[in-house]
Design a protein around this motif. Structure first.
Motif, short mmCIF file in Angstrom:
data_model
loop_
_atom_site.label_atom_id
_atom_site.label_comp_id
_atom_site.label_asym_id
_atom_site.label_seq_id
_atom_site.Cartn_x
_atom_site.Cartn_y
_atom_site.Cartn_z
N UNK A 70 -12.56 31.67 67.31
CA UNK A 70 -12.93 33.00 66.81
C UNK A 70 -11.68 33.75 66.35
N UNK A 71 -10.62 33.65 67.12
CA UNK A 71 -9.36 34.31 66.75
C UNK A 71 -8.86 33.81 65.41
N UNK A 72 -8.94 32.50 65.19
CA UNK A 72 -8.50 31.92 63.92
C UNK A 72 -9.38 32.45 62.78
N UNK A 73 -10.69 32.48 62.99
CA UNK A 73 -11.61 32.98 61.95
C UNK A 73 -11.34 34.45 61.65
N UNK A 74 -11.10 35.24 62.69
CA UNK A 74 -10.81 36.67 62.48
C UNK A 74 -9.50 36.86 61.72
N UNK A 75 -8.51 36.03 62.01
CA UNK A 75 -7.24 36.11 61.27
C UNK A 75 -7.44 35.82 59.79
N UNK A 76 -8.27 34.82 59.51
CA UNK A 76 -8.57 34.49 58.11
C UNK A 76 -9.29 35.64 57.44
N UNK A 77 -10.24 36.25 58.13
CA UNK A 77 -10.95 37.40 57.57
C UNK A 77 -10.01 38.58 57.35
N UNK A 80 -7.87 37.96 54.35
CA UNK A 80 -8.67 38.07 53.13
C UNK A 80 -9.01 39.52 52.79
N UNK A 81 -8.68 40.44 53.69
CA UNK A 81 -8.99 41.84 53.44
C UNK A 81 -10.42 42.22 53.76
N UNK A 82 -11.07 41.45 54.64
CA UNK A 82 -12.47 41.70 54.95
C UNK A 82 -12.69 42.42 56.27
N UNK A 83 -11.70 42.39 57.16
CA UNK A 83 -11.83 43.11 58.43
C UNK A 83 -10.58 43.93 58.71
N UNK A 84 -10.79 44.99 59.46
CA UNK A 84 -9.69 45.79 59.97
C UNK A 84 -9.37 45.28 61.37
N UNK A 85 -8.15 45.55 61.83
CA UNK A 85 -7.75 45.08 63.16
C UNK A 85 -6.92 46.18 63.82
N UNK A 86 -7.34 46.58 65.00
CA UNK A 86 -6.63 47.58 65.79
C UNK A 86 -6.29 46.97 67.14
N UNK A 87 -5.08 47.18 67.58
CA UNK A 87 -4.68 46.67 68.89
C UNK A 87 -4.62 47.83 69.87
N UNK A 88 -5.23 47.63 71.04
CA UNK A 88 -5.21 48.63 72.10
C UNK A 88 -4.84 47.90 73.39
#
Length: 115
Positions: A70-77, A80-88
């Protein structure tokens, strides 16, 4: 013999051109490639159905895959500019970008449910 009306005004076998420049073309391909996988598309749909951002820890069980997959898929997304990512702290939260929202809306419009 009559000519095809769509070819009357152009020379046969002339090179074709499009109006998308190289950078824009690469961005489009990256976006489409990012969504072009069962797992990544399912993640997009899950994020679209969620109320706000979703913690990455909630997604593996939802798609039946390991945290690593899932982490790999989210990195690809993300790339690609399809998801935002926030670290908390140690958690990462993901949401859809406007491009992903538009892509999903467009797919829903052109490929409606076929019950």
């Amino acid at each position: 013999m009559s000519q095809n009306p769509t070819t009357d005004d152009r020379e046969c076998c002339a090179p074709l051109e499009h109006d998308v420049d190289g950078r824009q073309f690469a961005a489009h391909v990256r976006l489409l490639s990012g969504a072009g996988n069962d797992t990544r598309y399912e993640l997009l749909r899950l994020l679209a159905a969620a109320e706000g951002e979703v913690c990455a820890c909630e997604l593996p069980e939802a798609v039946g895959l390991s945290q690593s997959a899932v982490s790999h898929a989210l990195s690809t997304l993300y790339d690609a500019g399809l998801v935002t990512r926030e670290k908390d702290g140690r958690w990462r939260y993901y949401g859809l970008t406007p491009a992903a929202e538009s892509l999903i809306e467009t797919l829903d419009e052109i490929l409606p449910d076929h019950d």
